[in-house]
Design an enzyme around this catalytic site. Sequence first.
Site, PDB file in Angstrom:
ATOM      1  N   GLY A  71      -4.808  -2.478   5.356  1.00 32.97           N
ATOM      2  CA  GLY A  71      -4.037  -3.622   4.859  1.00 32.97           C
ATOM      3  C   GLY A  71      -4.718  -4.954   5.128  1.00 32.97           C
ATOM      4  O   GLY A  71      -4.874  -5.789   4.236  1.00 32.97           O
ATOM      5  N   ARG A  72      -5.146  -5.151   6.373  1.00 31.20           N
ATOM      6  CA  ARG A  72      -5.738  -6.454   6.732  1.00 31.20           C
ATOM      7  C   ARG A  72      -7.149  -6.630   6.191  1.00 31.20           C
ATOM      8  O   ARG A  72      -7.763  -7.676   6.386  1.00 31.20           O
ATOM      9  CB  ARG A  72      -5.697  -6.641   8.252  1.00 31.20           C
ATOM     10  CG  ARG A  72      -6.388  -5.539   9.044  1.00 31.20           C
ATOM     11  CD  ARG A  72      -5.970  -5.583  10.506  1.00 31.20           C
ATOM     12  NE  ARG A  72      -6.473  -4.460  11.280  1.00 31.20           N
ATOM     13  CZ  ARG A  72      -5.882  -3.273  11.357  1.00 31.20           C
ATOM     14  NH1 ARG A  72      -4.791  -3.028  10.663  1.00 31.20           N
ATOM     15  NH2 ARG A  72      -6.377  -2.315  12.116  1.00 31.20           N
ATOM     16  N   HIS A 108      -4.285 -34.142  17.531  1.00 31.96           N
ATOM     17  CA  HIS A 108      -3.197 -35.037  17.944  1.00 31.96           C
ATOM     18  C   HIS A 108      -2.069 -34.270  18.618  1.00 31.96           C
ATOM     19  O   HIS A 108      -0.974 -34.797  18.775  1.00 31.96           O
ATOM     20  CB  HIS A 108      -2.688 -35.838  16.745  1.00 31.96           C
ATOM     21  CG  HIS A 108      -3.750 -36.727  16.204  1.00 31.96           C
ATOM     22  ND1 HIS A 108      -3.875 -38.042  16.572  1.00 31.96           N
ATOM     23  CD2 HIS A 108      -4.793 -36.465  15.376  1.00 31.96           C
ATOM     24  CE1 HIS A 108      -4.929 -38.565  15.963  1.00 31.96           C
ATOM     25  NE2 HIS A 108      -5.512 -37.621  15.242  1.00 31.96           N
ATOM     26  N   LYS A 132       0.838  -1.196   0.000  1.00 33.80           N
ATOM     27  CA  LYS A 132       0.000   0.000   0.000  1.00 33.80           C
ATOM     28  C   LYS A 132       0.881   1.257   0.000  1.00 33.80           C
ATOM     29  O   LYS A 132       0.699   2.157  -0.789  1.00 33.80           O
ATOM     30  CB  LYS A 132      -0.898  -0.042   1.246  1.00 33.80           C
ATOM     31  CG  LYS A 132      -1.870   1.097   1.385  1.00 33.80           C
ATOM     32  CD  LYS A 132      -2.807   0.840   2.567  1.00 33.80           C
ATOM     33  CE  LYS A 132      -3.620   2.085   2.858  1.00 33.80           C
ATOM     34  NZ  LYS A 132      -4.546   1.905   3.995  1.00 33.80           N
ATOM     35  N   GLU A 157      -4.705  -7.396  15.137  1.00 32.28           N
ATOM     36  CA  GLU A 157      -4.226  -6.081  14.734  1.00 32.28           C
ATOM     37  C   GLU A 157      -5.385  -5.072  14.809  1.00 32.28           C
ATOM     38  O   GLU A 157      -5.169  -3.889  15.030  1.00 32.28           O
ATOM     39  CB  GLU A 157      -3.635  -6.132  13.318  1.00 32.28           C
ATOM     40  CG  GLU A 157      -2.771  -4.922  13.015  1.00 32.28           C
ATOM     41  CD  GLU A 157      -2.082  -4.991  11.656  1.00 32.28           C
ATOM     42  OE1 GLU A 157      -2.096  -6.048  11.014  1.00 32.28           O
ATOM     43  OE2 GLU A 157      -1.533  -3.968  11.245  1.00 32.28           O
ATOM     44  N   LYS A 189       7.772  -0.808  12.346  1.00 29.93           N
ATOM     45  CA  LYS A 189       8.359  -0.458  11.050  1.00 29.93           C
ATOM     46  C   LYS A 189       9.587   0.450  11.207  1.00 29.93           C
ATOM     47  O   LYS A 189      10.434   0.493  10.334  1.00 29.93           O
ATOM     48  CB  LYS A 189       7.314   0.224  10.157  1.00 29.93           C
ATOM     49  CG  LYS A 189       6.253  -0.750   9.631  1.00 29.93           C
ATOM     50  CD  LYS A 189       5.364  -0.118   8.580  1.00 29.93           C
ATOM     51  CE  LYS A 189       4.362  -1.130   8.035  1.00 29.93           C
ATOM     52  NZ  LYS A 189       3.568  -0.657   6.928  1.00 29.93           N
ATOM     53  N   GLU A 230      10.709  -4.543   4.435  1.00 27.13           N
ATOM     54  CA  GLU A 230      10.818  -5.939   3.981  1.00 27.13           C
ATOM     55  C   GLU A 230      10.482  -6.046   2.494  1.00 27.13           C
ATOM     56  O   GLU A 230      11.204  -6.675   1.708  1.00 27.13           O
ATOM     57  CB  GLU A 230       9.845  -6.846   4.764  1.00 27.13           C
ATOM     58  CG  GLU A 230      10.193  -7.063   6.220  1.00 27.13           C
ATOM     59  CD  GLU A 230       9.592  -5.999   7.136  1.00 27.13           C
ATOM     60  OE1 GLU A 230       9.271  -4.881   6.657  1.00 27.13           O
ATOM     61  OE2 GLU A 230       9.461  -6.286   8.331  1.00 27.13           O
TER      62      GLU A 230
HETATM   63  C1  G6Q Z   1      -2.400  -4.064   7.987  1.00 26.08           C
HETATM   64  C2  G6Q Z   1      -1.164  -3.468   8.462  1.00 26.08           C
HETATM   65  C3  G6Q Z   1       0.096  -4.117   7.971  1.00 26.08           C
HETATM   66  C4  G6Q Z   1       0.451  -3.775   6.523  1.00 26.08           C
HETATM   67  C5  G6Q Z   1       1.895  -4.200   6.243  1.00 26.08           C
HETATM   68  C6  G6Q Z   1       2.307  -3.943   4.826  1.00 26.08           C
HETATM   69  O1  G6Q Z   1      -3.510  -3.692   8.295  1.00 26.08           O
HETATM   70  O2  G6Q Z   1      -1.159  -2.111   8.280  1.00 26.08           O
HETATM   71  O3  G6Q Z   1       0.066  -5.514   8.101  1.00 26.08           O
HETATM   72  O4  G6Q Z   1      -0.431  -4.386   5.641  1.00 26.08           O
HETATM   73  O5  G6Q Z   1       2.749  -3.572   7.132  1.00 26.08           O
HETATM   74  O6  G6Q Z   1       2.192  -2.602   4.513  1.00 26.08           O
HETATM   75  P1  G6Q Z   1       2.330  -2.120   3.016  1.00 26.08           P
HETATM   76  O7  G6Q Z   1       1.217  -2.724   2.234  1.00 26.08           O
HETATM   77  O8  G6Q Z   1       2.246  -0.622   3.059  1.00 26.08           O
HETATM   78  O9  G6Q Z   1       3.656  -2.608   2.520  1.00 26.08           O
END
Ligand code: G6Q
Length: 548
Positions: free
Chosen positions: A272-273, A389, A211, A358, A509, A217
């Site tokens: 994001g989620r 199990h 986003k 989250e 982050k 990463e």
């Molecule tokens: C989700 C969070 C988090 C995010 C990641 C990736 O709700 O904000 O999990 O999706 O940190 O972020 P980017 O999509 O900006 O790389």
Amino acid sequence: MKSGNPVSLTNLSEWSDLSRHYELISKKDLKALFEEDPSRADKFSLQGAGLFLDYSKNRITAETMEKLFSLAKRCDVSGKIEAMFNGEKINQTEKRAVLHIALRAPSSQHIFLDGVDVVGEVHETLSRMADFVRRIHDGTWKGYTGKPIRNIVNIGIGGSDLGPVMAYEALKFYSHREMTFRFVSNIDGTDFVEATRDIDPSETLFILSSKTFTTLETMTNASTARNWLLSALGSQDAVSRHFVAVSTNRAEVMKFGIDPENMFGFGDWVGGRYSMDSAIGLSIMLAVGPVHFYEMLAGFHEMDEHFRKTPMEENLPVIMGLLSLWENNFFGSATRGIFPYEQYLKRFPAYLQQLTMESNGKHTTMSGNRVTYDTCPVFWGEPGTNGQHSFYQLIHQGTRVIPSDLIGFFHSLNPVGPHHQILLANLFAQSEALAFGLSPEALRKQGVAEELIPHKVCEGNRPTNVILADRLTPATLGRLVALYEHSVFVQGAIWEIDSFDQWGVELGKVLAQRIIPELGEQSGPALSHDSSTNRLIELFRKKRLKGA
Ligand code: G6Q
């Protein structure tokens, strides 16, 4: 309770009423509750939006539910639902609307945000995605050397990874098996190396899903991917044929060398989620094709409509949310197990971990006060029957009660021999055993030696929700995810927290940024962390840089 209301949740008369009621209910167990009311299974089960929920094995009576509904009404859950659907800026700390429901609204629906119809934008992006997917599938889109694309690697993390991986695994049955799909998220180089070790760069497309397009990463993996590709194909021109982006940050996407024509966007009103059904789901659409993707969106929408329009008393996400809150805040159950009896849903618990924790792992109310009650429990799980199990031991006989959701399907997508009957028998048996246990009397009747009886006793009274659907289709997956999204919403609305920000993740982050350069120096300005962190850094330098 309107936002900003100074009356704390626990001071509401509805809350005190529930606390008094808890004192009575906690003295009864599920066995007694079932004996008292033979119509329990009918009373506490319902069907909606293609899903069946049996919640009769929860520690509740009709009175409990009435009181929980009263609490939801007092906390204006319905008003808050409307506020979300109407695009109000309910993500208050980020001053954003929360409109993932617009991602699956049919094109005939209009939702205006700051004068712009976001549903129109969504469908425009969906059409571009579908067109792109068709070009990949029919080979019109070619790699730099003229070969068709056979491998898709999604690079993203958190919300830009967990939804796509979960849905890819969940819908594998419907996927283009001739293609290979990989998902790289971890900064650990192993993730990238293992994902790419056996694929041909000239047939590989990377989807950079981020986003912000600044996540450490993802950007590190993206640049490793570019080097990997360039070292094989030799020309910078190859980038545009092998990389596309899903992002809201056009400038950064262009800086990376991706033509904005090959960028798929979404609004900042998608968290994001909550984004697997946005352009972030491009890898899912590539795997299952546009038709199945649209079916998944229709499933999401069906649950959205159910959530918005069904009275609380028959509203699946409202009931699931209230039951979770009842266990969490009154019985003190600190975790909830998610056990899908469906191998394709193996990543569903991991996905829900993020969605739930989250969203609702917060200690501050919308009005900025420290909460005086527990918020989100820990969500965790594994597919059944594997979990049976291993850790089910604790669920049956541990000292803590773990309420759980057992998810199953009437029909298997892979009906081989007796497997499905055995699988479902296990689901039903676990729900039964967790509720009713195994008594000393029953063990005695079985002839179990007296000294072993205390060890073999299962006390029961462990609550479960049983969620069933016909079969795992793209639409069912959409319904299931939306069920949990909205159940998270209901709990956040009552706890009066912002379920849509993630300041704890933001902290993560930036944390490593200060230490990254320090690890690369043999010596430098004196380290100024705490003594433990200083020592860890020194040890790393000694081992890595001085070859010790
Ligand atoms: C989700 C969070 C988090 C995010 C990641 C990736 O709700 O904000 O999990 O999706 O940190 O972020 P980017 O999509 O900006 O790389």
